[in-house]
Design a protein around this motif. Structure first.
Motif, PDB file in Angstrom:
ATOM      1  N   LEU A 115      91.912  78.301 -38.607  1.00 42.13           N
ATOM      2  CA  LEU A 115      91.190  77.049 -38.355  1.00 42.13           C
ATOM      3  C   LEU A 115      91.601  75.962 -39.334  1.00 42.13           C
ATOM      4  CD1 LEU A 115      88.969  75.619 -36.745  1.00 42.13           C
ATOM      5  CD2 LEU A 115      87.308  76.489 -38.391  1.00 42.13           C
ATOM      6  N   LYS A 116      91.820  76.344 -40.583  1.00 43.07           N
ATOM      7  CA  LYS A 116      92.245  75.363 -41.577  1.00 43.07           C
ATOM      8  C   LYS A 116      93.608  74.776 -41.240  1.00 43.07           C
ATOM      9  CE  LYS A 116      93.028  74.820 -46.553  1.00 43.07           C
ATOM     10  NZ  LYS A 116      93.025  75.501 -47.870  1.00 43.07           N
ATOM     11  N   MET A 154      93.108  72.377 -38.063  1.00 44.78           N
ATOM     12  CA  MET A 154      92.271  71.199 -38.245  1.00 44.78           C
ATOM     13  C   MET A 154      92.706  70.339 -39.418  1.00 44.78           C
ATOM     14  SD  MET A 154      89.932  71.230 -35.842  1.00 44.78           S
ATOM     15  CE  MET A 154      91.201  71.837 -34.711  1.00 44.78           C
ATOM     16  N   GLN A 157      93.494  66.847 -38.140  1.00 46.00           N
ATOM     17  CA  GLN A 157      92.593  66.287 -37.139  1.00 46.00           C
ATOM     18  C   GLN A 157      91.566  65.365 -37.786  1.00 46.00           C
ATOM     19  OE1 GLN A 157      92.937  66.622 -33.959  1.00 46.00           O
ATOM     20  NE2 GLN A 157      94.360  68.343 -33.812  1.00 46.00           N
ATOM     21  N   GLN A 160      88.124  67.404 -34.765  1.00 42.95           N
ATOM     22  CA  GLN A 160      87.468  68.562 -35.338  1.00 42.95           C
ATOM     23  C   GLN A 160      86.314  69.062 -34.489  1.00 42.95           C
ATOM     24  OE1 GLN A 160      86.408  67.405 -39.313  1.00 42.95           O
ATOM     25  NE2 GLN A 160      88.530  67.430 -40.065  1.00 42.95           N
ATOM     26  N   SER A 200      87.045  72.317 -32.671  1.00 42.06           N
ATOM     27  CA  SER A 200      87.409  73.487 -33.474  1.00 42.06           C
ATOM     28  C   SER A 200      86.876  74.787 -32.875  1.00 42.06           C
ATOM     29  CB  SER A 200      86.899  73.320 -34.904  1.00 42.06           C
ATOM     30  OG  SER A 200      85.479  73.151 -34.912  1.00 42.06           O
ATOM     31  N   SER A 242      96.286  71.765 -30.077  1.00 47.09           N
ATOM     32  CA  SER A 242      95.760  70.983 -31.200  1.00 47.09           C
ATOM     33  C   SER A 242      96.629  69.754 -31.471  1.00 47.09           C
ATOM     34  CB  SER A 242      95.679  71.870 -32.451  1.00 47.09           C
ATOM     35  OG  SER A 242      95.269  71.134 -33.572  1.00 47.09           O
TER      36      SER A 242
END
Length: 226
Positions: A54-55, A58, A61, A66, A69, A219
């Motif tokens: 996830l890090k 995002m 973003q 976000q 997510s 993403s």
């Protein structure tokens, strides 16, 4: 021979009815959840892996991006578990079907495009015509950029389908060769098992990498439209 070769990619049936939906929902049973205040080791490992992925996704973003997510991580976990389950013997891999991947790619791509047209209308339309384009080339560039935009979900789906299908076919061919040689020459068959095991490890990595690449590209499309 062709029927046996492509048998793992045929849609399974249960009591004469397609069993695609139970197969698609089955990976959710593999996700461990902790019902108490203290997590167990498996839940802790899952949470750490999800936080790392996830890090990475995002990092670039903004606030609007976000908000996606939870959906992106759910997509990543679903594709990864589905790919890994497809490596089990006598199993079915839904992500090896182009229709399945298109059903995931098209709505996600359309959501990012609609988001861009809603919040960044001028910037989204500006992508169709780069600044400083000569006047005679304007119609051609607009057509090219439009085609490249609509080809994005197809590229997402085809990339995932091709990688999963190629690996499964290669494992199937090497496994059949090892089985056929074991009847006449056990020593040669044992030698073939070594690259087969290496290929199995590679396919596990490919299953996780392809899930990450699919989600990361979504993403990036979202980043361009928010």
């Amino acid at each position: 021979m062709n029927e046996n070769l492509f048998a793992p990619f045929t849609t399974p049936s249960l009591l004469g009815l397609p069993a695609v939906m139970p197969v698609i929902l089955f990976p959710t049973l593999l996700i461990s959840t902790s019902k108490g205040l203290i997590n167990n080791r498996l839940v802790t490992i899952q949470q750490n892996l999800i936080q790392v992925a996830l890090k990475q996704m995002m990092m670039t973003q903004n606030t609007k991006g976000q908000a996606w997510s939870l959906m992106l991580m759910s997509l990543f976990i679903f594709i990864a578990t589905t790919n890994l389950l497809g490596l089990l013997p006598h199993s079915f891999t839904p992500t090896a079907q182009l229709s399945m991947n298109l059903a995931m790619a098209i709505p996600l791509w359309a959501g990012t495009v609609i988001t861009g047209l809603r919040f960044k209308t001028k910037n989204s339309l500006a992508h169709f015509l780069p600044q400083g384009t000569p006047t005679p080339l304007i119609p051609m560039l607009v057509i090219i950029e439009t085609i490249s935009l609509f080809i994005q979900p197809v590229a997402l789906a085809v990339r995932l389908t091709a990688n999963i299908t190629a690996g499964h076919l290669l494992m199937h061919l090497i496994g059949n060769a090892a089985l056929a040689l074991s009847i006449n020459n056990f020593f040669v068959s044992s030698l073939i098992l070594a690259p087969l095991m290496a290929l199995m490890i590679l396919e596990i990595a490919v299953a996780l990498i392809q899930a990450y690449v699919f989600t990361l590209l979504v993403s990036l499309y979202l980043h361009d439209n928010t």
